[in-house]
Design an enzyme around this catalytic site. Structure first.
Site, PDB file in Angstrom:
ATOM      1  CB  CYS A 255       6.015  -4.111  -0.948  1.00  0.00           C
ATOM      2  SG  CYS A 255       4.489  -3.155  -0.816  1.00  0.00           S
ATOM      3  NE  ARG A 260       7.594  -0.947  -3.237  1.00  0.00           N
ATOM      4  CZ  ARG A 260       8.796  -0.987  -2.651  1.00  0.00           C
ATOM      5  NH1 ARG A 260       9.883  -1.185  -3.394  1.00  0.00           N
ATOM      6  NH2 ARG A 260       8.925  -0.832  -1.341  1.00  0.00           N
TER       7      ARG A 260
END
Length: 297
Positions: A255, A260
């Site tokens: 990410c 994430r």
């Protein structure tokens, strides 16, 4: 006797069905945690990134691991060392045979980061609270502002599995078509295309926008329901296979800074059982490295 045998078979099939339908052995739901919250072998960790969130109210018995200082090395820009993590776990009262439940703010992104780091260092019996703190609060379950006090634990970390971690050279090999790894960019479509550098309100850490050549885009949010819980395995397989990710070859997730992508790593690894590595250097490292090819749409 035949009737008894039939009933036994039906009960066994019913039990087997319940086991089969379980989302993952690495997830627990809010009901389960509330019912088992006083079990002395259950240890709860909140991984918060917003200052004051833990102090204002946390799940009973939870200790606080601060991602910015407890789970990363702020000097070397690395994950926490094994020795420091072991010390932190022991100070938190965690014993070798305990079951560890992790949850957090920010959609469980940083809680999933903790689960990934724990996996690297061989911490066993680790589970993620499905839906995280948001779901717990939405269901109006009890929170306490009182700090959790714990005696010393005896957990020992004896393993390190660096295979769970992708490095810059690994993604560069994919970009140069020298590797058969599947690369999954889990950022938003706008970040992936290069329209924006980072999510709204998040400081920009890269001088270039776009994505790594060879990466497909499956945003982390596609894997969760409205309440933040992870979708069923059948739904997840359909979502990822539509992007060409079916577990037939090893996967790397990335990410912006790796939090994430830790969530997507958890989904792909712990729910679907695929061979997955998380690239925690992510776009911040790759996009700032001289000479790396990028795609900007």
């Amino acid at each position: 006797m035949n009737l008894i045998k039939k009933l036994s078979v039906l009960l066994l099939l019913s039990f087997t069905s319940q086991v089969t339908l379980a989302q993952s052995e690495f997830l627990v739901d809010t009901n389960w945690l509330e019912q088992n919250i006083n079990d002395p072998t259950i240890r709860i960790i909140e991984v918060s990134v917003i200052p004051g969130v833990y102090e204002r109210g946390h799940i009973q018995g939870a200790v606080n691991f601060k991602w910015h200082t407890d789970l990363v090395d702020t000097v070397s820009r690395d994950i926490v060392s094994k020795d420091k993590l072991q010390n932190l776990l022991q100070k938190s009262g965690i014993n070798q045979e305990d079951t560890i439940i992790i949850y957090g703010d920010k959609n469980n992104w940083f809680a999933a980061w903790a689960a990934w780091v724990f996996d690297i260092y061989g911490v066993e019996n680790v589970k993620l609270l499905d839906g995280g703190k948001n779901k717990w609060e939405a269901e109006k379950r009890a929170l306490t502002p009182l700090a959790t006090r714990a005696g010393a634990g005896n957990i020992q970390l004896t393993k390190t599995n660096n295979v769970l971690r992708a490095r810059l050279k690994d993604v560069v090999a994919v970009a140069n078509k020298e590797s058969d790894f599947a690369l999954v960019d889990i950022r938003s479509a706008a970040e992936y295309s290069g329209k924006i550098f980072a999510p709204e309100g998040v400081p920009e850490l890269s001088v270039r926008a776009g994505h790594i050549p060879g990466a497909v885009n499956v945003s982390w949010g596609k894997a969760v329901n409205k309440d933040g819980t992870i979708k069923s395995a059948s739904e997840l397989k359909e979502i990822y296979s539509a992007a060409g990710i079916d577990g037939s070859k090893p996967i790397i997730t990335y990410c912006r800074i790796g939090e994430r992508s830790s969530h997507s790593w958890f989904v792909l690894k712990k729910v679907l059982g695929y061979d997955v590595r998380n690239y925690d250097g992510s776009w911040t490292e790759y996009g700032n490295s001289v000479g790396n090819p990028i795609i900007n749409l």
